[in-house]
Design a protein around this motif. Structure first.
Motif, short mmCIF file in Angstrom:
data_model
loop_
_atom_site.label_atom_id
_atom_site.label_comp_id
_atom_site.label_asym_id
_atom_site.label_seq_id
_atom_site.Cartn_x
_atom_site.Cartn_y
_atom_site.Cartn_z
N ILE A 28 -3.65 2.24 11.56
CA ILE A 28 -2.70 1.40 10.77
C ILE A 28 -1.51 1.79 10.92
O ILE A 28 -1.10 2.95 10.90
N HIS A 29 -0.51 0.89 11.37
CA HIS A 29 0.92 1.00 11.51
C HIS A 29 1.51 1.36 10.37
O HIS A 29 1.36 1.05 9.27
N SER A 30 2.70 2.10 10.63
CA SER A 30 3.59 2.63 9.31
C SER A 30 4.16 1.51 8.56
O SER A 30 4.53 1.83 7.51
N THR A 31 4.12 0.40 9.36
CA THR A 31 4.88 -0.94 8.60
C THR A 31 3.82 -1.53 7.80
O THR A 31 4.07 -2.64 7.27
N THR A 32 2.87 -1.13 7.60
CA THR A 32 1.53 -1.72 6.85
C THR A 32 1.71 -1.58 5.30
O THR A 32 1.92 -0.32 5.01
N CYS A 33 1.53 -2.65 4.57
CA CYS A 33 1.59 -2.43 3.31
C CYS A 33 0.12 -1.96 2.73
O CYS A 33 -0.87 -2.46 3.26
N MET A 34 0.19 -1.03 1.87
CA MET A 34 -0.99 -0.35 1.16
C MET A 34 -1.00 -0.53 -0.06
O MET A 34 -0.04 -0.19 -0.95
N GLY A 35 -2.09 -1.23 -0.80
CA GLY A 35 -2.11 -1.56 -2.30
C GLY A 35 -3.21 -1.02 -2.86
O GLY A 35 -4.25 -0.75 -2.32
N ASP A 99 -2.60 -4.87 4.09
CA ASP A 99 -2.18 -6.00 4.61
C ASP A 99 -1.77 -5.78 6.04
O ASP A 99 -0.93 -5.15 6.52
N LEU A 100 -2.87 -6.22 7.10
CA LEU A 100 -2.54 -6.12 8.38
C LEU A 100 -2.15 -7.28 9.20
O LEU A 100 -2.08 -7.37 10.45
N SER A 101 -1.53 -8.31 8.40
CA SER A 101 -1.01 -9.20 9.00
C SER A 101 0.44 -9.23 9.84
O SER A 101 0.68 -10.24 10.53
N GLY A 102 0.82 -8.19 9.75
CA GLY A 102 2.31 -8.08 10.44
C GLY A 102 3.39 -8.48 9.63
O GLY A 102 4.50 -8.31 10.07
N SER A 103 3.15 -8.95 8.24
CA SER A 103 4.34 -9.34 7.50
C SER A 103 5.10 -8.41 7.33
O SER A 103 4.76 -7.36 7.00
N ARG A 104 6.53 -8.92 7.21
CA ARG A 104 7.39 -7.66 6.89
C ARG A 104 8.03 -8.09 5.37
O ARG A 104 8.39 -9.30 5.37
N SER A 106 10.51 -6.92 1.95
CA SER A 106 11.48 -6.05 1.75
C SER A 106 10.96 -4.90 0.72
O SER A 106 11.40 -3.61 0.69
N ILE A 107 9.80 -5.28 0.12
CA ILE A 107 9.04 -4.28 -0.78
C ILE A 107 7.62 -4.86 -0.94
O ILE A 107 7.46 -6.21 -0.91
N CYS A 108 6.43 -4.19 -0.66
CA CYS A 108 5.26 -4.51 -0.41
C CYS A 108 4.95 -5.28 -1.77
O CYS A 108 5.20 -4.86 -2.90
N PRO A 109 4.22 -6.49 -1.65
CA PRO A 109 3.86 -7.28 -2.75
C PRO A 109 2.66 -6.83 -3.59
O PRO A 109 1.79 -5.72 -2.96
N LEU A 110 2.40 -7.25 -4.74
CA LEU A 110 1.14 -6.93 -5.75
C LEU A 110 0.35 -8.05 -5.75
O LEU A 110 -0.61 -8.00 -6.46
N SER A 111 0.58 -8.95 -4.75
CA SER A 111 -0.35 -10.43 -4.76
C SER A 111 -1.64 -9.96 -3.88
O SER A 111 -1.21 -9.63 -2.64
N SER A 112 -2.85 -10.10 -4.55
CA SER A 112 -3.98 -9.85 -3.48
C SER A 112 -3.99 -10.63 -2.43
O SER A 112 -4.76 -10.18 -1.49
N GLN A 113 -3.66 -12.06 -2.51
CA GLN A 113 -3.64 -12.79 -1.36
C GLN A 113 -3.24 -12.40 -0.20
O GLN A 113 -3.42 -12.86 1.04
N HIS A 114 -2.16 -11.31 -0.44
CA HIS A 114 -1.56 -10.84 1.20
C HIS A 114 -2.22 -9.82 1.72
O HIS A 114 -1.79 -9.38 2.87
N PHE A 115 -3.28 -9.25 1.31
CA PHE A 115 -3.97 -8.26 1.82
C PHE A 115 -5.49 -8.78 2.16
O PHE A 115 -6.24 -9.28 1.63
N GLY A 116 -5.43 -8.25 3.57
CA GLY A 116 -6.93 -8.79 4.06
C GLY A 116 -8.20 -7.78 4.31
O GLY A 116 -9.44 -8.02 4.68
N VAL A 117 -7.67 -6.44 4.04
CA VAL A 117 -8.94 -5.56 4.30
C VAL A 117 -8.93 -4.73 2.90
O VAL A 117 -7.99 -4.25 2.32
#
Length: 128
Positions: A28-35, A99-104, A106-117
């Motif tokens: 998991i890359h450091s630019t990945t959002c974890m929620g 969120d492994l989509s590679g989306s960038r 400004s701040i990680c979102p709290l919407s589950s739709q953006h998280f795939g794993v």
């Protein structure tokens, strides 16, 4: 293939503390959002906290601000959710997600739709 495994769920009295862990395997890359998300019976899944695996920007739901803290230990491949001053309304199944989509963002979102794993979840019960 990335895999997430949550642990640490338990029963706790109101006002108590709990620490949830999310151990991940695979790269998991450091630019990945974890929620962290939660879902109570009969309710929709809601975002609780999120952060980039690297960096220090965090995002919290209003309902947990000042009480919950999301952190990570990259050496242990683990993301944590520290829950303090727990309330009965915190009772839910808690899930870790990436969120492994590679989306960038400004701040990680709290919407589950953006998280795939997603992990399998860990149950938290707070009694009054």
């Amino acid at each position: 293939q990335v895999r997430l495994v949550e642990s640490g769920g338990d029963s706790v009295q109101a006002g108590g503390s709990l620490r949830l862990s999310c151990e991940f395997s695979g790269y998991i890359h450091s630019t990945t959002c974890m929620g962290w998300f939660r879902q109570a019976p009969g309710k929709e899944r809601e975002g609780v906290a999120a952060r980039y695996l690297g960096g220090d920007f965090t995002n919290y739901a209003d309902s947990v601000k000042g009480r919950f803290t999301i952190s990570r230990d990259n050496a242990k491949n683990t993301v944590y959710l520290q829950m303090n001053s727990a309330k009965p309304e915190d009772t839910a199944m808690y899930y870790c997600a990436a969120d492994l989509s590679g989306s960038r963002w400004s701040i990680c979102p709290l919407s589950s739709q953006h998280f795939g794993v997603w992990g399998q979840g860990t149950q938290v019960t707070v009694s009054s």
